[in-house]
Design a protein around this motif. Structure first.
Motif, mmCIF file in Angstrom:
data_model
loop_
_atom_site.group_PDB
_atom_site.id
_atom_site.type_symbol
_atom_site.label_atom_id
_atom_site.label_comp_id
_atom_site.label_asym_id
_atom_site.label_seq_id
_atom_site.Cartn_x
_atom_site.Cartn_y
_atom_site.Cartn_z
ATOM 1 N N PRO A 23 0.894 -1.325 0.028
ATOM 2 C CA PRO A 23 0.047 -0.099 0.055
ATOM 3 C C PRO A 23 0.853 1.274 -0.047
ATOM 4 C CG PRO A 23 -0.694 -1.344 1.820
ATOM 5 C CD PRO A 23 0.608 -1.855 1.309
ATOM 6 N N VAL A 24 0.527 2.351 -0.768
ATOM 7 C CA VAL A 24 1.223 3.346 -0.820
ATOM 8 C C VAL A 24 0.733 4.420 0.428
ATOM 9 C CG1 VAL A 24 1.981 3.261 -3.014
ATOM 10 C CG2 VAL A 24 -0.251 4.183 -2.614
ATOM 11 N N ASP A 25 1.513 5.500 0.284
ATOM 12 C CA ASP A 25 1.332 6.680 1.329
ATOM 13 C C ASP A 25 0.463 6.458 2.638
ATOM 14 O OD1 ASP A 25 2.047 8.210 -0.743
ATOM 15 O OD2 ASP A 25 0.014 8.533 -1.658
ATOM 16 N N ILE A 26 0.817 5.453 3.384
ATOM 17 C CA ILE A 26 0.427 5.133 4.693
ATOM 18 C C ILE A 26 1.952 4.579 5.462
ATOM 19 C CG2 ILE A 26 -1.905 4.711 4.232
ATOM 20 C CD1 ILE A 26 -1.144 1.577 4.563
ATOM 21 N N PRO A 27 1.981 4.646 6.719
ATOM 22 C CA PRO A 27 3.253 4.397 7.382
ATOM 23 C C PRO A 27 3.183 2.829 7.298
ATOM 24 C CG PRO A 27 1.981 5.845 8.752
ATOM 25 C CD PRO A 27 0.934 5.663 7.530
ATOM 26 N N LEU A 28 4.185 2.248 6.984
ATOM 27 C CA LEU A 28 4.398 0.932 6.896
ATOM 28 C C LEU A 28 5.422 0.266 8.178
ATOM 29 C CD1 LEU A 28 5.107 0.939 3.153
ATOM 30 C CD2 LEU A 28 3.021 0.094 4.233
ATOM 31 N N HIS A 29 4.707 -0.607 8.794
ATOM 32 C CA HIS A 29 5.464 -1.005 10.135
ATOM 33 C C HIS A 29 6.314 -2.270 9.922
ATOM 34 C CE1 HIS A 29 3.095 2.214 12.117
ATOM 35 N NE2 HIS A 29 2.071 1.631 11.787
ATOM 36 N N GLU A 78 -1.044 -7.422 8.727
ATOM 37 C CA GLU A 78 -1.838 -6.580 9.498
ATOM 38 C C GLU A 78 -2.091 -5.165 8.578
ATOM 39 O OE1 GLU A 78 -1.529 -3.954 13.515
ATOM 40 O OE2 GLU A 78 -0.870 -6.447 13.580
ATOM 41 N N ILE A 79 -0.930 -4.565 8.070
ATOM 42 C CA ILE A 79 -1.237 -3.508 7.255
ATOM 43 C C ILE A 79 -1.977 -3.850 5.952
ATOM 44 C CG2 ILE A 79 0.265 -1.913 5.562
ATOM 45 C CD1 ILE A 79 0.749 -1.056 8.148
ATOM 46 N N LEU A 80 -1.650 -5.029 5.129
ATOM 47 C CA LEU A 80 -2.557 -5.314 4.191
ATOM 48 C C LEU A 80 -4.101 -5.347 4.428
ATOM 49 C CD1 LEU A 80 -0.546 -7.990 2.220
ATOM 50 C CD2 LEU A 80 -0.367 -5.477 2.256
ATOM 51 N N GLN A 81 -4.373 -6.007 5.685
ATOM 52 C CA GLN A 81 -5.675 -6.318 5.831
ATOM 53 C C GLN A 81 -6.385 -4.840 6.340
ATOM 54 O OE1 GLN A 81 -6.228 -8.953 9.123
ATOM 55 N NE2 GLN A 81 -5.834 -10.603 7.863
ATOM 56 N N LYS A 82 -5.644 -3.711 6.880
ATOM 57 C CA LYS A 82 -6.166 -2.434 7.368
ATOM 58 C C LYS A 82 -6.498 -1.952 5.926
ATOM 59 C CE LYS A 82 -4.558 -1.293 11.718
ATOM 60 N NZ LYS A 82 -3.541 -0.991 12.724
ATOM 61 N N ILE A 98 -4.993 -8.089 -1.687
ATOM 62 C CA ILE A 98 -5.513 -9.529 -1.038
ATOM 63 C C ILE A 98 -5.033 -10.773 -1.725
ATOM 64 C CG2 ILE A 98 -7.754 -10.804 -1.283
ATOM 65 C CD1 ILE A 98 -9.267 -8.411 -1.292
ATOM 66 N N LYS A 99 -4.654 -10.618 -2.892
ATOM 67 C CA LYS A 99 -3.984 -11.786 -3.458
ATOM 68 C C LYS A 99 -2.643 -12.090 -2.899
ATOM 69 C CE LYS A 99 -3.325 -14.863 -7.259
ATOM 70 N NZ LYS A 99 -3.533 -15.077 -8.619
ATOM 71 N N GLU A 100 -1.994 -10.974 -2.452
ATOM 72 C CA GLU A 100 -0.367 -11.142 -2.096
ATOM 73 C C GLU A 100 -0.763 -11.527 -0.482
ATOM 74 O OE1 GLU A 100 2.206 -10.159 -3.822
ATOM 75 O OE2 GLU A 100 3.258 -11.262 -2.216
ATOM 76 N N SER A 101 -1.717 -11.055 0.145
ATOM 77 C CA SER A 101 -1.934 -11.313 1.454
ATOM 78 C C SER A 101 -2.129 -13.011 1.798
ATOM 79 C CB SER A 101 -2.462 -10.502 2.345
ATOM 80 O OG SER A 101 -3.977 -10.482 1.901
ATOM 81 N N ALA A 102 -3.060 -13.296 0.673
ATOM 82 C CA ALA A 102 -3.325 -14.590 0.372
ATOM 83 C C ALA A 102 -2.170 -15.634 0.278
ATOM 84 C CB ALA A 102 -4.579 -14.957 -0.551
ATOM 85 N N PHE A 103 -1.245 -15.217 -0.758
ATOM 86 C CA PHE A 103 -0.315 -16.005 -0.936
ATOM 87 C C PHE A 103 0.482 -16.005 0.257
ATOM 88 C CE2 PHE A 103 4.005 -16.462 -2.362
ATOM 89 C CZ PHE A 103 3.927 -17.317 -3.347
ATOM 90 N N VAL A 104 0.947 -15.317 1.025
ATOM 91 C CA VAL A 104 1.847 -15.049 2.202
ATOM 92 C C VAL A 104 1.049 -16.155 2.999
ATOM 93 C CG1 VAL A 104 2.659 -13.909 4.069
ATOM 94 C CG2 VAL A 104 2.902 -13.002 1.647
#
Ligand SMILES: [Fe+2]
Ligand SMILES: [Fe+2]
Length: 344
Positions: A23-29, A78-82, A98-104
């Motif tokens: 995701p762009v333009d949000i803090p990535l933890h 968590e970031i992806l879900q948010k 969604i696909k990337e988080s599913a893959f992981v």
């Protein structure tokens, strides 16, 4: 953040994600690294944002993946879900995420020791997939078929989940429970392969009878893994056990037929074969969706529930021209060789 003086972790301590799925333009933890040659170079520290322009320029310079330290996997997910909850996010970006988080997640399903925890968390992921796919089936399916990584089993489980949800949507409309069970069953259907010897799964030469018999055990292994996981509904467990049962009773492991096979297992079976045909494998090149449907039609009668197959392919009328071996199996469809003739 990884302090500068600290030795950067070796490549095996990372998992890869496509740059377009971040995701762009949000803090990535989490930390992000780029692979330069064979060396991971630190690129962003936790709390940093990634701008669209920066992403574009990375992509222009040929970067395709970020490396993230394995221990930060939960922070990444968590970031992806948010981010997918953001109503302003572009649809295509949402699909990628969604696909990337599913893959992981599927990678975890196949590799993490604590299988119960990962299996249970499949539910959140599938809920997200259901709400995404059920909004607009066609565009969701085409977007989510983005080729992501080359490790076949992980992609396969995600794609089968997506197709299963899409088909369930056609069959059961807005019955969210059915869509959810279809997605969960699709995601977990090959879980039993965890227990198979990787040499058998990755073998590119013909399988021996014994190897083939071992592969046929994966539905039983799958339910064994899920036996005590109460959070997973029975309907999804049935799919794991029955997704290789053919409509005419010629499948495995129990040779069930017709209505003895749960409806959702019959749904996932269609999704499973469709994905097997439309994906490059060691024994055949991917065919187009139309060719796959033609081929699947040619496998009738016997393999699939005819009504469900018709629903999967409403406009289908002609017989396909791609011949598959009689014993085609989406799990491991190479020609089997007899032990008397292993060189065949
Ligand atoms: Fe399977
Ligand atoms: Fe499969």
């Amino acid at each position: 953040m990884i302090p500068k003086e600290q030795k950067e972790p070796g490549i095996e301590r990372f998992f890869k994600v496509r740059i377009t799925s971040v995701p762009v333009d949000i803090p990535l933890h989490f930390d992000m690294f780029l692979l330069v040659g064979d060396k991971p170079i630190h690129f962003r520290k936790p709390g940093d944002c990634l701008s669209k322009d920066r992403l574009r320029s990375l992509s222009k310079h040929g970067a395709t993946e970020f490396l993230i330290p394995t221990e930060q996997r939960d922070a990444y997910l968590e970031i992806l879900q948010k981010s997918v909850a953001d109503p302003d996010m572009e649809r295509s970006q949402k699909a990628r995420i969604i696909k990337e988080s599913a893959f992981v997640h599927v990678e975890d399903l196949f590799t993490k020791k604590d299988i119960r925890h990962v299996v249970e968390s499949s539910k959140n992921l599938v809920q997200e997939m259901v709400s995404f796919v059920s909004e607009d089936v066609e565009s969701a399916v085409s977007l989510m078929r983005l080729s992501m990584h080359d490790y076949y089993t992980y992609n396969h489980c995600v794609d089968v989940a997506v197709y299963s949800i899409a088909l369930a949507k056609k069959l059961f409309g807005d019955d969210k429970a059915m869509l959810f069970h279809a997605g969960l069953g699709g995601l977990l259907h090959d879980l039993g392969k965890r227990k198979l010897d990787k040499k058998i799964i990755n073998k590119t030469t013909p399988l021996t009878t014994e190897e083939w018999e071992e592969i046929k055990k994966h539905p039983d292994y799958g339910v064994e893994f899920l036996k005590d996981v109460k959070a997973i509904p029975e309907a999804a467990k049935h799919v794991v056990h029955q997704h290789h049962e053919n409509f005419d009773g010629s499948g495995y492991p129990r040779g069930l037929s017709g209505d003895e096979i749960s409806k959702l297992s019959r749904v996932v079976m269609i999704a499973d074969v469709f994905d097997a045909l439309t994906t490059d494998r060691s024994y055949h090149k991917a065919v187009t969706p139309t060719e796959a449907l033609n081929t699947m039609f040619a496998m009738q009668p016997g393999k699939f529930d005819p009504y469900l197959f018709k629903t999967f392919n409403k406009n289908f009328e002609q017989r396909g021209n791609i011949e598959l071996p009689k014993d085609f199996d989406p799990c491991q469809a190479r020609h089997m060789v007899s032990q008397e003739d292993p060189e065949e």
